[in-house]
Design an enzyme around this catalytic site. Sequence first.
Site, PDB file in Angstrom:
ATOM      1  N   GLU A  72       0.794  -1.233   0.000  1.00 26.28           N
ATOM      2  CA  GLU A  72       0.000   0.000   0.000  1.00 26.28           C
ATOM      3  C   GLU A  72       0.825   1.280   0.000  1.00 26.28           C
ATOM      4  OE1 GLU A  72      -4.019  -1.443   2.229  1.00 26.28           O
ATOM      5  OE2 GLU A  72      -2.304  -1.075   3.499  1.00 26.28           O
TER       6      GLU A  72
HETATM    7  C1  NGO Z   1      -3.948  -4.827   4.738  1.00 23.34           C
HETATM    8  C2  NGO Z   1      -3.051  -3.649   5.045  1.00 23.34           C
HETATM    9  C3  NGO Z   1      -2.852  -3.455   6.539  1.00 23.34           C
HETATM   10  C4  NGO Z   1      -4.175  -3.535   7.285  1.00 23.34           C
HETATM   11  C5  NGO Z   1      -4.838  -4.877   6.960  1.00 23.34           C
HETATM   12  C6  NGO Z   1      -6.165  -5.017   7.667  1.00 23.34           C
HETATM   13  C7  NGO Z   1      -1.806  -5.388   4.324  1.00 23.34           C
HETATM   14  C8  NGO Z   1      -0.681  -6.214   3.904  1.00 23.34           C
HETATM   15  N1  NGO Z   1      -1.805  -4.073   4.427  1.00 23.34           N
HETATM   16  O1  NGO Z   1      -2.994  -5.907   4.699  1.00 23.34           O
HETATM   17  O2  NGO Z   1      -2.253  -2.197   6.772  1.00 23.34           O
HETATM   18  O3  NGO Z   1      -3.939  -3.471   8.654  1.00 23.34           O
HETATM   19  O4  NGO Z   1      -5.034  -5.032   5.581  1.00 23.34           O
HETATM   20  O5  NGO Z   1      -6.810  -6.214   7.385  1.00 23.34           O
END
Ligand code: NGO
Length: 529
Positions: A333
């Site tokens: 992200e």
């Molecule tokens: C995503 C995000 C995290 C969140 C999570 C919540 C990843 C790899 N990045 O997973 O920052 O906490 O979802 O389910």
Amino acid sequence: MRPHHRTLRLLGSLLLLAMGVSMTGAAPAQAASPTPLDRVIPAPASVAPGGSPYRITRGTHIHVDGSRAARRVAEYLAAVLRPSTGYRLPITDRGAGGIRLRLAKGPFGAEGYRLDSGRKGVTLTAAGPAGLFHGVQTLRQLLPAAVEKDTVQPGPWLVAGGTITDSPRYGWRGAMLDVSRHFFTVDQVKRYIDQLALYKINKLHLHLSDDQGWRIAVDSWPRLATYGGSTEVGGGPGGYYTKAQYKEIVRYAGSRYLEVVPEIDMPGHTNAALASYAELNCDGVAPPLYTGTDVGFSSLCVGKEITYDFVDDVIRELAALTPGKYLHIGGDEAHSTSHEDYVEFMDRVQPVVAKYGKTVVGWHQLTGATPAKGALAQYWGLDSTSAEEKAQVVKAAQSGTGLILSPADRVYLDMKYTKDTPLGLSWAGYVEVRRSYDWDPGAYLAGVPAGAVRGVEAPMWSETLEDSEHIEYMAFPRLPGVAELGWSSAASHDWERYKVRLAAQAERWDVLGIGYYRSPQVPWGSDGP
Ligand code: NGO
């Protein structure tokens, strides 16, 4: 219930009556027949029941061969057995019979073992202490749940007769704990480690930094922890691990044969670092600390040299605290980093991990850059992930990048079970117990070479989770299923049989004080269909 089960149940009741056991009496008598050898999670590779059971008695000794590591496993076993049996169970390196832990050459691999049980004793044989340790977990599950109690129980302590030969399908059987969104103390982490060990999980991935908190002391950048660690989601006090505390987590995990995989998430998910040091920001201005739950708004400054001094220092200090092979650099992200910057950042940072002797792990977005040789990518997509994104991961796997599978709509332990689950998130949908168990890591992403799949991992993100009770409610009963996907062969996979074994674990969770979600999919408190 099939007829022969009904007959068996009837026979069982008659037997209990014949033994004079009162169904209404104060102290419930434990089942006199031992747990069948295949009533274990994860399912063992091969089970050959037969012969008399072994009964642990006041006279039982625990025999170990000379190795110190084997002796430590024996001490661990004794610490489980002594309080509830009330027996001395001395550990000795002489004699035969009783409980025996043996190191020997054999086709066990690094983590496999054999368990032989008969009238004279129960012997665990393995090539190394990790195998003995996993064998001990099997032995624990074969004994009545009351063995987990810390006061003396009546027994009898029977282990069914026969042989189990067992070794894992995958070398990576992980669980991740997000200690950033909410901070968890050393004792809370240890408690989770003990629960993971019971199911032969062998990696503890700690998500040590994120927008909401930096959780590990770094001597060269002290404000990361003291300021960046000073809050958490919702504005609570947060916290961080001193190096001594962190080493204690690593040591404790090691004593349970779990390797700690530390993660510093970069270049996104870095608000806590950016807030701690203004000079890390492109505009030289530190943002405020963040206590919300948005993602994707922060980025290290890819064009500034100081960013790489920072990364080098952090990775050097963290690598020095890490006896394990891996260091996770996040990479998910990075919505506030341009694609070019992301690629450049990963090109510069991955060699730093190698310089300090560690192997890179990253979230699967790393495959959008150039994964280093030997790097592992952790796939956290879901059914609805775009074909393009999946293809990128598959292509990387075909070119040698290993995969750890953490599909969010299967094994994210922070996903709600149903719409009524009071904790957790639901961006990946609701994940009931069957859904989290009923898939094959080996066949999950079409086109991935079999050898590229290194295993599975169950992440526990903590936006909504604040204490051990919360962690346990989300982990149980899904975690044992993920452990089984990582350990047991694809051929042994069968929900109908699994759910019966799962139901049988509940009594042990009750004794261990683990509060779990009573999924209507699982036949709790019955002998199965
Ligand atoms: C995503 C995000 C995290 C969140 C999570 C919540 C990843 C790899 N990045 O997973 O920052 O906490 O979802 O389910």
